[in-house]
Design an enzyme around this catalytic site. Structure first.
Site, PDB file in Angstrom:
ATOM      1  N   LYS A 292       0.843  -1.203   0.000  1.00  0.00           N
ATOM      2  CA  LYS A 292       0.000   0.000   0.000  1.00  0.00           C
ATOM      3  C   LYS A 292       0.879   1.254   0.000  1.00  0.00           C
ATOM      4  CE  LYS A 292      -4.105  -0.167   2.237  1.00  0.00           C
ATOM      5  NZ  LYS A 292      -5.086  -0.116   3.318  1.00  0.00           N
TER       6      LYS A 292
ATOM      7  N   THR B 252     -10.715  -1.921  13.085  1.00  0.00           N
ATOM      8  CA  THR B 252     -11.230  -2.570  14.302  1.00  0.00           C
ATOM      9  C   THR B 252     -12.260  -3.609  13.866  1.00  0.00           C
ATOM     10  OG1 THR B 252     -12.738  -0.671  14.506  1.00  0.00           O
ATOM     11  CG2 THR B 252     -10.829  -0.708  15.960  1.00  0.00           C
TER      12      THR B 252
ATOM     13  N   PHE C   4     -16.737  10.405  11.253  1.00  0.00           N
ATOM     14  CA  PHE C   4     -18.099  10.220  10.761  1.00  0.00           C
ATOM     15  C   PHE C   4     -18.195  10.264   9.237  1.00  0.00           C
ATOM     16  CE2 PHE C   4     -18.486  11.718  15.088  1.00  0.00           C
ATOM     17  CZ  PHE C   4     -19.422  10.826  15.619  1.00  0.00           C
ATOM     18  N   LEU C   5     -17.046  10.247   8.547  1.00  0.00           N
ATOM     19  CA  LEU C   5     -17.111  10.335   7.084  1.00  0.00           C
ATOM     20  C   LEU C   5     -17.828   9.122   6.506  1.00  0.00           C
ATOM     21  CD1 LEU C   5     -14.943   8.151   5.783  1.00  0.00           C
ATOM     22  CD2 LEU C   5     -13.291   9.879   6.425  1.00  0.00           C
TER      23      LEU C   5
ATOM     24  N   GLU D  45     -18.006   6.517   3.224  1.00  0.00           N
ATOM     25  CA  GLU D  45     -17.310   6.082   2.014  1.00  0.00           C
ATOM     26  C   GLU D  45     -18.130   6.542   0.819  1.00  0.00           C
ATOM     27  OE1 GLU D  45     -16.279   1.909   1.916  1.00  0.00           O
ATOM     28  OE2 GLU D  45     -15.389   2.061   3.902  1.00  0.00           O
TER      29      GLU D  45
ATOM     30  N   LEU E 173     -34.110   6.519   4.979  1.00  0.00           N
ATOM     31  CA  LEU E 173     -35.397   5.824   5.102  1.00  0.00           C
ATOM     32  C   LEU E 173     -35.662   4.959   3.873  1.00  0.00           C
ATOM     33  CD1 LEU E 173     -37.922   8.425   6.595  1.00  0.00           C
ATOM     34  CD2 LEU E 173     -36.798   6.529   7.757  1.00  0.00           C
ATOM     35  N   TYR E 174     -34.592   4.603   3.159  1.00  0.00           N
ATOM     36  CA  TYR E 174     -34.795   3.868   1.912  1.00  0.00           C
ATOM     37  C   TYR E 174     -34.817   2.366   2.157  1.00  0.00           C
ATOM     38  CZ  TYR E 174     -34.044   8.271  -0.443  1.00  0.00           C
ATOM     39  OH  TYR E 174     -34.167   9.564  -0.875  1.00  0.00           O
TER      40      TYR E 174
ATOM     41  N   CYS F 202     -18.742  -0.820   8.272  1.00  0.00           N
ATOM     42  CA  CYS F 202     -19.063  -0.159   9.544  1.00  0.00           C
ATOM     43  C   CYS F 202     -20.350  -0.638  10.214  1.00  0.00           C
ATOM     44  CB  CYS F 202     -19.110   1.351   9.340  1.00  0.00           C
ATOM     45  SG  CYS F 202     -17.474   2.010   8.971  1.00  0.00           S
TER      46      CYS F 202
ATOM     47  N   ARG G 243     -17.110  -5.081   1.313  1.00  0.00           N
ATOM     48  CA  ARG G 243     -17.236  -5.756   2.600  1.00  0.00           C
ATOM     49  C   ARG G 243     -18.724  -5.861   2.968  1.00  0.00           C
ATOM     50  NH1 ARG G 243     -12.530  -2.512   5.867  1.00  0.00           N
ATOM     51  NH2 ARG G 243     -13.184  -0.846   4.474  1.00  0.00           N
TER      52      ARG G 243
HETATM   53  N1  LIG Z   1     -14.412   3.068   6.322  1.00  0.00           N
HETATM   54  C1  LIG Z   1     -15.249   3.949   6.817  1.00  0.00           C
HETATM   55  O1  LIG Z   1     -16.134   4.450   6.131  1.00  0.00           O
HETATM   56  C2  LIG Z   1     -15.140   4.392   8.250  1.00  0.00           C
HETATM   57  C3  LIG Z   1     -15.850   5.534   8.673  1.00  0.00           C
HETATM   58  C4  LIG Z   1     -15.734   5.950   9.991  1.00  0.00           C
HETATM   59  C5  LIG Z   1     -14.952   5.201  10.875  1.00  0.00           C
HETATM   60  N2  LIG Z   1     -14.300   4.089  10.437  1.00  0.00           N
HETATM   61  C6  LIG Z   1     -13.458   3.370  11.401  1.00  0.00           C
HETATM   62  O2  LIG Z   1     -12.111   3.739  11.182  1.00  0.00           O
HETATM   63  C7  LIG Z   1     -11.241   2.625  11.426  1.00  0.00           C
HETATM   64  C8  LIG Z   1     -10.425   2.332  10.197  1.00  0.00           C
HETATM   65  O3  LIG Z   1     -11.301   1.913   9.166  1.00  0.00           O
HETATM   66  P1  LIG Z   1     -10.852   1.848   7.641  1.00  0.00           P
HETATM   67  O4  LIG Z   1     -12.066   1.545   6.847  1.00  0.00           O
HETATM   68  O5  LIG Z   1     -10.033   3.036   7.329  1.00  0.00           O
HETATM   69  O6  LIG Z   1      -9.905   0.534   7.702  1.00  0.00           O
HETATM   70  P2  LIG Z   1      -8.928  -0.025   6.582  1.00  0.00           P
HETATM   71  O7  LIG Z   1      -8.930  -1.478   6.744  1.00  0.00           O
HETATM   72  O8  LIG Z   1      -9.280   0.585   5.264  1.00  0.00           O
HETATM   73  O9  LIG Z   1      -7.504   0.574   7.003  1.00  0.00           O
HETATM   74  C9  LIG Z   1      -6.805   0.226   8.151  1.00  0.00           C
HETATM   75  C10 LIG Z   1      -5.311   0.298   7.838  1.00  0.00           C
HETATM   76  O10 LIG Z   1      -4.567   0.161   9.040  1.00  0.00           O
HETATM   77  C11 LIG Z   1      -3.379  -0.557   8.731  1.00  0.00           C
HETATM   78  N3  LIG Z   1      -2.780  -1.038   9.988  1.00  0.00           N
HETATM   79  C12 LIG Z   1      -3.154  -2.069  10.773  1.00  0.00           C
HETATM   80  N4  LIG Z   1      -2.373  -2.167  11.850  1.00  0.00           N
HETATM   81  C13 LIG Z   1      -1.465  -1.166  11.771  1.00  0.00           C
HETATM   82  C14 LIG Z   1      -0.406  -0.718  12.609  1.00  0.00           C
HETATM   83  N5  LIG Z   1      -0.118  -1.318  13.772  1.00  0.00           N
HETATM   84  N6  LIG Z   1       0.328   0.343  12.212  1.00  0.00           N
HETATM   85  C15 LIG Z   1       0.053   0.962  11.062  1.00  0.00           C
HETATM   86  N7  LIG Z   1      -0.959   0.601  10.232  1.00  0.00           N
HETATM   87  C16 LIG Z   1      -1.704  -0.448  10.581  1.00  0.00           C
HETATM   88  C17 LIG Z   1      -3.839  -1.614   7.767  1.00  0.00           C
HETATM   89  O11 LIG Z   1      -2.769  -2.152   7.023  1.00  0.00           O
HETATM   90  C18 LIG Z   1      -4.825  -0.804   6.902  1.00  0.00           C
HETATM   91  O12 LIG Z   1      -4.174  -0.221   5.788  1.00  0.00           O
HETATM   92  C19 LIG Z   1     -12.151   1.483  11.858  1.00  0.00           C
HETATM   93  O13 LIG Z   1     -12.243   1.462  13.251  1.00  0.00           O
HETATM   94  C20 LIG Z   1     -13.487   1.858  11.262  1.00  0.00           C
HETATM   95  O14 LIG Z   1     -14.560   1.318  11.978  1.00  0.00           O
HETATM   96  C21 LIG Z   1     -14.360   3.675   9.146  1.00  0.00           C
END
Ligand SMILES: NC(=O)c1ccc[n+]([C@@H]2O[C@H](COP(=O)([O-])OP(=O)(O)OC[C@H]3O[C@@H](n4cnc5c(N)ncnc54)[C@H](O)[C@@H]3O)[C@@H](O)[C@H]2O)c1
Length: 455
Positions: free
Chosen positions: A35, A86, A155-156, A158, A260-261, A270, A338
């Protein structure tokens, strides 16, 4: 400000790029060398509107760098954002191993004061666990460097992540009232000041309440979706148009139109895991979250509804039958698959003996990857990855729409009708109007829209 982002995924990359865009000096760390190499070579690992330009601009300006060097990342930022995944553990609770590993890394290398910000979605009490993990490393090294843990959930959405980050409807910051906690709050206030110019959007609270706020928000949104899906299934039985009902109730300002869809069920990284994790937290306190349990059950069932409609129309055995599927990503404007409902539908159709042709505007590569995990080689051979929406249709018994991409909203219905074996559309996102579809000569199956069929 010098910022480190730990975890360069959806949240980390968007946060890093957007904070660099505002002039901060941002260091993005990840453990995934591929990455980081991709980003350093000008590539982008995810599809997110506008992100590529922001990343390129700020890399070129020297404000945004990508690395796997942990020591350098800890050295760099006075603020260290933890934005790692997480995922759900086997029991549904949030797996904190990546968050705690990130915290330990900070403790292993830090020499001066650091503000450690949990941006990952983490259960109540994680702030304390991060503090302890970090403290243990400092003690082992015999180093006495100050730090504090802040919660700043993200709170963003995707598909609109850059826009959401740059124009947040709220910024939630949880901190404690120790001198370090107050120092951290002042720093966070400075960092987020550009977002608050027009009006104050920050909600200040304690760490635990901030952690909880994120789960409560996702749980509420998931609840609205499951509520409408459950009513839509009833609407199908009683001859009601759920879309008319949606408009009828959404106009009440206490209810509002958003989320509401009725559809094919929620997916993504998430809602499913956050609803589960909140239920799990409650169980640790011997409490059942009855509403959220129902939200989850309704959603699991809803992902089967489209497939069931197909089976009841074409028979339980679909051997020799072919179907066209539009939309694979769990929602539009992302390539994220996912927990995507399309994966459940494809499994149902293949299990019943059918073949499918699938298309998504951006998720084709991701679909090849995840379907290779979901399916056996023999099953995968019954999936054709099409080059365009129209390329899915030839010889198909019906068209099934699973994701509400804009590009699917006004298709050439004449062409669709000519290519399909039967003029049958299953619309898992209620993109079309049943009466218009009937006029066009289609047999139309929406979600909760059986009113015309009844008449
Ligand atoms: N995706 C969303 O829309 C969204 C929105 C709000 C909150 N979140 C939350 O944000 C968090 C991250 O979600 P995401 O979708 O960005 O996950 P993701 O899987 O896209 O990215 C996580 C990244 O962390 C890296 N990583 C893991 N362990 C690491 C370490 N020790 N050091 C450095 N990098 C490490 C992984 O290689 C990966 O690239 C989660 O808790 C998720 O619930 C996600």
């Amino acid at each position: 400000m010098k910022i480190t982002i730990i975890g360069t995924g959806y949240v980390g990359l968007v946060t890093g790029a957007c904070l660099a865009e505002l002039g901060n000096d941002v260091f993005c760390l990840d453990v995934d060398q591929r990455k980081i190499d991709l980003l350093n070579n000008g590539g982008i690992p995810i599809h997110e509107p506008g992100l590529e330009e922001v990343v390129a601009r700020n890399r070129a300006a020297g404000r945004l760098r990508f690395s796997t060097d942990v020591a350098a990342s800890v050295e760099h930022g006075e603020v260290q954002f933890i934005a790692v995944g997480t995922p759900p553990d086997e029991d549904g609770s949030a797996d904190l191993q990546y968050v705690l590993a990130a915290a330990r890394n900070i403790g292993r290398y830090m020499t001066g004061f650091k503000v450690v910000v949990d941006k990952s979605t983490v259960p109540v009490g994680t702030g304390d666990r991060v503090r302890i993990a970090l403290q243990e490393q400092l003690q082992a090294r015999g180093v006495d460097a100050g730090f504090t843990v802040v919660s700043n959930p993200e709170f963003l959405k995707e598909g609109a992540a850059v826009e959401d980050f740059m124009r947040p409807d709220r910024i939630v910051i949880g901190h404690d009232s120790t001198p370090e906690g107050l120092q951290a709050a002042a720093l966070m206030k400075r960092l987020y000041a550009p977002f608050n110019r027009n009006h104050e959007r920050t909600f200040w609270m304690d760490v635990r309440s901030a952690e909880f706020t994120k789960y409560a928000a996702n749980a509420m949104l998931a609840t609205r979706i499951s509520f409408m899906n459950e009513l839509a299934n009833l609407a199908d039985n009683v001859g009601v148009d759920i879309e008319a009902v949606r408009r009828g109730i959404g106009s009440d300002p206490r209810i509002g139109h958003s989320f509401l869809y009725a559809g094919a069920g929620y997916g993504g990284s998430c809602f499913p895991k956050d609803v589960q994790a909140l239920e799990r937290t409650a169980r640790q306190y011997e409490q059942d979250l009855h509403i959220l349990r129902a939200v989850e059950t309704v959603n699991d069932k809803q992902k089967l509804v489209l497939g069931r409609k197909l089976l009841s129309r074409f028979g339980a055995y679909l051997g020799g039958k072919h179907f066209a599927i539009w939309g694979l990503a769990f929602k539009p404007n992302t390539d994220d698959m996912r927990e995507a409902p399309a994966r459940v539908l494809i499994r149902q159709l293949l299990d019943a003996g059918a073949t499918v042709a699938v298309y998504d505007p951006v998720a084709m590569d991701e679909a090849r990857r995840v379907l290779a995990l979901d399916l056996s080689a023999a099953e995968l051979a019954r999936v054709r990855f099409a080059a365009s929406p129209m390329d899915t249709l030839d010889g198909a018994e019906a068209l099934v729409i699973v994701t509400e991409w804009k590009a699917f909203r006004s298709p050439d219905f004449g062409q669709i009708k000519a290519a399909l074996k039967h003029a049958v559309v299953f619309d898992g996102r209620n993109l079309f109007e049943p009466d218009v579809m009937a006029e066009l000569g289609f047999e139309y199956h929406g979600i909760g829209r059986s009113v015309l069929t009844r008449n």
